[in-house]
Each structure stands twice: as structure tokens, then as C-alpha cells.
Design a protein around this motif. Structure first.
Motif: not given
Length: 208
Positions: A37, A41-42, A45-46, A48-49, A114, A197, A201, A204
Motif C-alpha cells: 500500500q 500503490i502510493n 498513484q504518484e 499516474g499524477k 492499484a 492513468s 481511475r 476504480k
């Protein structure tokens, strides 16, 4: 060794660094789920951002996703033991007649990053294969096409799933260079994602 070492190694796309950091944490008794996590996963996420903000491009995303997967491979046996529940099951494939797989592979890796369980059907996938995974209980299907000539094969898959009476059991997301939101609506897909990315989203959102 700390979890932030895993996070940073993923962002740098350093697969060896990710493996070393994950192994060191496991050896030190860290919980596999926490490493997953907070580290993997974090970090994804970064990634993707940063992609959405134009700081990363497809090559950086691919390299980061491969680094994440190398860490995930070490964690998987431990995650199974600790009974970690996946976020859902997603099958991805490039439709019949189309052999392009970079986009599809990237979506698969980002979804794994993810926390989803991913079934990769490969390329040139006909309706039968998609129907089979629906029977086996996937939550979402992701279809990709890179050619305008193969785009219409997405509609065949949706119609086949409809004919078997299971359209309400599965969400369908489509993507690929020639694909548009209008086309998705026209063929009855649940959504369109222009890149990996946004695909994560959208999956989800559909799963919530």
C-alpha cells in the motif's frame, strides 16, 4: 531500510532498487500489505499524477510500472498468506485482429499497481475469450484497439456478452488511439479511457 525507499525506487524506475528494498523490509519483518500500500500503490498513484501533469510520459510510466511489478512479484506470496483481498478482478485484452500491446500492457501493470487482480488475455482476443472470463466472474473488462479497422470488434464483444445474458454482471471499459467517448457510448461500453492513468481511475469509479 524504509518503505519510502521502495516508493522512491518505483518513481525512479529502478527495478533492482525496488527488489532490494522490498526484500530488506520483508526480512526485517515488515507487513507485506503495508509495503504494497505505502510503497508500491502510493508510488504508482504518484506516477499516474505526474503523467497527467505532463511531468512523466509513457516511457517513464512503463519503466516505473515494471519496477513496481518486480517488487510485487516478491510480495505476492506473502500477500496470499496474509489474506489480502484484491480491489477487484479485471480482464484486459487487445481485440481480434489487433496485435498492439504496449498500451494494454501498461494498463495491466497500472491496475496491478492499484491493487487489482489482473487477467491479461493478450492480443488478437476474440469474443469467446472475453465471454469465458465473464463466466469466470471478472468485475471489469478492458478492451484496447489501435486500428480503426479493429475498433468495431469491440462492439462484437459487447453484443456477445449481451447475448449470453451477462451484460449487467460486468463493467466494460475501452481505450486505444482511435477510440473516443462517443464511440464508447455508441457501442454500449461503460466508459472510455484515453490513457492508462485514467483507465485505472475509471475502473476504480466503476467498482465503487
Amino acid at each position: 531500510m524504509e518503505i519510502k525507499n521502495v516508493y522512491e525506487a518505483v518513481l525512479e524506475g529502478d527495478a533492482g532498487g525496488v527488489q532490494d528494498a522490498v526484500q530488506a523490509l520483508l526480512d526485517a519483518g515488515a507487513a507485506a500489505n503495508e509495503v504494497l500500500q505505502q510503497g508500491l500503490i502510493n508510488a504508482m498513484q504518484e506516477v499516474g499524477k505526474r503523467y497527467e501533469e505532463g511531468e512523466y510520459f509513457v516511457p517513464e510510466m512503463l519503466i516505473a510500472a515494471r519496477a513496481m511489478q518486480s517488487g510485487l512479484a516478491l510480495l505476492k506470496p506473502h500477500l496470499a498468506d496474509s489474506g489480502v483481498v484484491s480491489s477487484g478482478k479485471v480482464a484486459v485484452g487487445t481485440v481480434k485482429g489487433d496485435l498492439h500491446d504496449i498500451g494494454k500492457n501498461l494498463v495491466a501493470m497500472m491496475l496491478e499497481g492499484a491493487g487489482f487482480e489482473v487477467v491479461d488475455l493478450g492480443t488478437d482476443v476474440g469474443p469467446e475469450k472475453f465471454m469465458e472470463v465473464v463466466r469466470n466472474g471478472v468485475d471489469v473488462i478492458g478492451m484496447s484497439a489501435l486500428l480503426t479497422t479493429t475498433m468495431n470488434n469491440m462492439q462484437d464483444v459487447i453484443e456477445a456478452i449481451d447475448d449470453m445474458g451477462m451484460r449487467d454482471k460486468v463493467k466494460i471499459v475501452i481505450g486505444g488511439a482511435p477510440v473516443t467517448d462517443d464511440f464508447a457510448k455508441q457501442i454500449g461500453a461503460d466508459g472510455f479511457a484515453p490513457d492508462a492513468s485514467s483507465a485505472v481511475r475509471m475502473v476504480k469509479e466503476l467498482m465503487s
